[in-house]
Write a protein that holds these residues in place. Structure first.
Motif, PDB file in Angstrom:
ATOM      1  N   ALA A 110      -8.181  -1.344  -0.782  1.00  0.00           N
ATOM      2  CA  ALA A 110      -6.760  -1.622  -1.039  1.00  0.00           C
ATOM      3  C   ALA A 110      -6.511  -1.745  -2.543  1.00  0.00           C
ATOM      4  CB  ALA A 110      -6.332  -2.895  -0.313  1.00  0.00           C
ATOM      5  N   TRP A 112      -6.470   1.662  -4.034  1.00  0.00           N
ATOM      6  CA  TRP A 112      -5.234   2.368  -3.666  1.00  0.00           C
ATOM      7  C   TRP A 112      -4.082   1.916  -4.563  1.00  0.00           C
ATOM      8  CZ3 TRP A 112      -4.401   6.454  -0.631  1.00  0.00           C
ATOM      9  CH2 TRP A 112      -3.064   6.782  -0.355  1.00  0.00           C
ATOM     10  N   ARG A 113      -4.023   0.625  -4.837  1.00  0.00           N
ATOM     11  CA  ARG A 113      -2.918   0.111  -5.664  1.00  0.00           C
ATOM     12  C   ARG A 113      -3.083   0.500  -7.139  1.00  0.00           C
ATOM     13  NH1 ARG A 113      -4.107  -5.094  -2.515  1.00  0.00           N
ATOM     14  NH2 ARG A 113      -2.860  -4.680  -0.667  1.00  0.00           N
ATOM     15  N   LEU A 118       0.879  -1.175   0.000  1.00  0.00           N
ATOM     16  CA  LEU A 118       0.000   0.000   0.000  1.00  0.00           C
ATOM     17  C   LEU A 118       0.914   1.221   0.000  1.00  0.00           C
ATOM     18  CD1 LEU A 118      -2.475  -1.305   2.731  1.00  0.00           C
ATOM     19  CD2 LEU A 118      -3.037  -0.977   0.310  1.00  0.00           C
TER      20      LEU A 118
END
Lengths: 357, 397
Positions: free
Chosen positions: B254, B257-258, A354
């Motif tokens: 997640a 976000w990636r 992340l």
């Protein structure tokens, strides 16, 4: 998935340690000890490390230990956290022992396991797992340099000092140690200086130190768990007996709901801490994630528990004569020790893919 | 012949034997499910003759796994949560032999779905304040009132219903519990639209609905005790597989976000990491709870897990919208739909955010759960009660 429960052996171990601590380390005694010059409770340490044999739990029998694992070791830490016991268990029996185990060192390890000697890793206590930038150098087997804020530095017989050339063992008597007036009065720091101290190399490279800090971070969560549970137990007991406005203060939802939330957080902390020690015990590849999650989570839970303990004890909770401040000081110090929650979240950014903005 | 309940080995032997006699691919699904019930392999902890074998409850997951592995037809438990999780244990505890034989088999096979007529506009957290009246009329009862927040009422064949039968005694004592036929005259189901736009729930209006006395569960006036049994049987997943890391809503965040670096800011990075840690903590807590139940050491941790889940779902779904920025301002569809199950992943982020608001209200509000934990787990004093010794009819409403 790892076993997150406690075994019967662990429950028996817990009962034995708690009985000893109830007898030899009541909080009034711990508080009195903070005003003495002795940097730790040597008699208690003899009982925990020697008599109960807790110091050797994670060390294999052939190396002089009890041949248990980090799981049992963590149960002892829970109880020591519960009592804010002033003994160098985390520093010597966990962190230094993990370093020596990783290094394959035998001689010193055996004496640590037997509770005969105390060793601590000479790094600032706030150091997170990862690469340590050494502040000491070795030349011709003589060590020079300074390390500030070493936990249980005054209790130690041996200091394990990271250098660019590997990890060195130095007799504590050959170092200049200055007591630090510490926020956590039950685990005192020392500033350590070496000027040509005779040093013996126990590990090459930085791997032993990395393993030691990672194991320490994983197991510190158990100490935090035990402390948090103690704060909850004490606070619940107190609000049942403290009357204001003709009612126990624990009958007010303003307190009940916060205590319910705290209890919920502690059930989570227990699962998280057990997972971390389980990964440490089995050498699971997930240990870096488990340790970072454990510190990012349990630091906050223990701190919250201690802060609520002070607040819900009201006026008496702010006084020296109440136990709450012992827990608060340990909880705040533990939240910084071996890396703050923020440092551990930063580690997770890499580990869990992340990336930062 | 031994009367001891079967152990794990004996159960897997019986499943094998059953599968040999009933080829899952060649047997009509309903016929298969009925036969599985009759063989006592439906819920093994139930008594013999009622779909079980009196075996430990902890052995059920292994049985389910064997059937799933063989490709056996499923009874779609996700469609009948109220039936399997609440009605069945209540019928088992309080039903007559006749009621157990009539209701449990079609309930388990999914032939008959169930709903719950408990909450009312004036009785939410305070269920015992309910006002739906049942008046005896010979060997039947005439019921009038309004129920609300009733999932699946539009699909259900039967309902568990709690009513007021004696308004002259304090509220907990004047209640009676029934099984209600949802096809009976006078039962009217209207969709109740939620903040998401859809209608998972219903309002149910009961107007002179006649319920035969043989559909009463428990004694007259025992309704609170029976309801408590229902509410204590919250659906607890025993066994099953551990949820993998990043399952649920954090996986969506997640992934976002990636895949979308342009959305990243330092503040949101911290928020994503915190949410990731808290989700992992909740996952491990669920796993530990699962291990406790499997080991036969049930603890009170379940109520804490529900509390934490609601908070986390709300935080993570809110974070997702914020992360999306402009796109978070768009909603997929306000049309009133009638979903039969809740699926957080197939709808838009806005839906997830709004639907999660229900998590801290449905199945016990977070405030009531905190009271329960404080009083039953921590042993703190109960709330001061002004309604305990007052006849229901005299309570302020």
């Amino acid at each position: 998935m790892s076993d997150l429960l406690y075994s019967e052996i662990e429950n028996d171990l817990r009962a034995g340690v708690r009985e000893l601590l109830d007898d030899k380390a009541p909080w009034t005694g711990v508080l009195a000890g903070t005003e003495k010059d002795e940097p730790y409770d040597a008699a208690l340490w003899q009982a925990v490390a020697g008599q109960l044999g807790c110091a050797g739990l994670p060390v294999p029998e052939e190396l002089g230990g009890a041949g248990a694992t980090w799981r049992e070791t963590a149960v002892v830490l829970e109880e020591l956290g519960r009592a804010v016991a002033p003994v160098p268990f985390l520093t010597s029996s966990v962190v230094a022992t993990a370093a020596l185990l990783a290094a394959g060192e035998r001689e010193l390890l055996g004496s640590l396991a037997a509770g005969e000697r105390i060793a601590v890793l000479a790094v600032p206590f706030a150091t997170p797992p990862g690469d340590v930038a050494p502040t000491a150098q070795v030349s011709d087997g003589k060590l020079t340099g300074e390390v500030a804020g070493v936990a249980d530095g005054l209790a130690a017989d041996v200091l394990l000092v990271p250098t660019a050339d590997g990890l060195y063992a130095v007799d504590a008597a050959d170092a200049a140690r200055t007591a630090v007036t510490s926020l956590d009065m039950t685990r005192r720091l020392a500033d350590v200086a070496f000027s040509g101290a005779p040093a013996r190399r126990v590990a090459e490279g930085g791997e032993a130190v990395r393993t030691a800090l990672l194991t320490g971070a994983a197991l510190l969560a158990s100490e935090q768990l035990g402390l948090a549970q103690r704060c909850l137990d004490d606070t619940v007991a107190y609000v049942k007996t403290r009357y204001q406005f003709g009612r126990p203060v624990g009958s007010y939802q303003g307190l009940k709901h916060r205590l319910a939330d705290l209890w919920t957080s502690i059930t989570q902390a227990r699962a998280v801490a057990r997972y971390a020690v389980s990964c440490a015990a089995s050498g699971d590849a997930d240990l870096p994630v488990a340790a970072a999650v454990a510190q990012a989570h349990c630091s906050a839970v223990a701190l919250k528990a201690a802060e609520e303990c002070v607040q819900m004890h009201g006026g008496i909770g702010f006084t020296w004569e109440n136990s709450s401040h012992l827990f608060l000081k340990r909880a705040k110090a533990d939240a910084i020790a071996l890396g703050t929650a923020d440092r551990h979240r930063a580690a997770l950014a890499t580990l869990a893919d992340l990336p930062s903005a | 012949m031994s009367t001891a309940p079967p152990d794990a080995d004996e159960l897997s032997r019986r499943v094998e034997e059953f599968l040999a006699a009933h080829d899952p691919s060649a047997t009509e699904p309903l016929e298969f499910l009925r036969a599985r019930f009759d063989a006592g392999l439906a819920w093994v902890h139930y008594p013999e003759g009622l779909g079980g074998l009196g075996a430990p409850r902890a052995l059920q997951p292994a049985v389910d796994r064997l059937f799933a592995k063989a490709g056996a037809p499923t009874n779609h438990p996700e469609r009948n949560g109220i039936g399997l999780g609440m009605a069945a244990p209540t019928i088992l505890a309080f039903g007559t032999e006749e009621q157990k034989r009539r209701f449990l088999r079609p309930l388990w096979t999914g032939e008959e779905l169930w709903c719950q007529l408990f909450s009312e506009p004036g009785a939410g957290s305070d269920l015992a304040a309910l006002a739906t009246r049942a008046v005896r009329d010979g060997d039947r009862w005439i019921v009038n009132g309004q129920k609300v927040w009733t999932s699946m009422a539009h699909e259900a064949r039967w309902a568990i219903l709690v009513t007021r039968t004696d308004p002259d005694v304090p509220k907990h004592r004047g209640m009676t519990y029934f099984v209600c036929d949802m096809t009976a005259p006078g039962v009217e189901v209207r969709p109740l639209r939620q903040i998401t736009g859809e209608a998972e729930f219903n309002e149910v209006f009961l107007t002179d609905v006649a319920i035969p006395d043989e559909h009463r569960l428990g004694d007259v006036g025992q309704g609170w005790q029976v309801s408590t049994t229902t509410l204590m049987n919250e659906r607890v997943a025993i066994g099953g597989a551990a949820a993998p890391r990043e399952s649920g809503m954090i996986g969506v965040v997640a992934g976002l976000w990636r895949d979308r670096p342009e959305l990243r800011t330092p503040g949101l990075h911290d928020a994503v990491l915190r949410a990731w840690v808290e989700t992992e903590a909740a996952r491990l807590t669920g796993e530990r709870l699962r291990q406790q139940l499997t080991a036969g050491q049930p603890g009170p941790e379940g109520s804490g897990a529900k509390l934490a889940f609601a908070k986390l779902n709300q935080e993570v779904s809110g974070l997702e919208l914020e992360l999306l920025g402009d796109e978070g301002l768009r909603y997929d569809d306000w049309t009133m739909r009638r979903p039969t199950e809740v699926d957080f992943t197939r709808r838009s982020p806005g839906y997830r955010y709004l639907r999660a608001k229900g998590n801290s209200i449905e199945g016990g509000t977070s405030e009531i759960l905190r009271n329960i934990i404080a009083e039953r787990v921590l042993g703190l004093p109960g709330e001061i009660r002004v309604d305990k010794d007052v006849a229901w009819k005299d309570l302020p409403k």
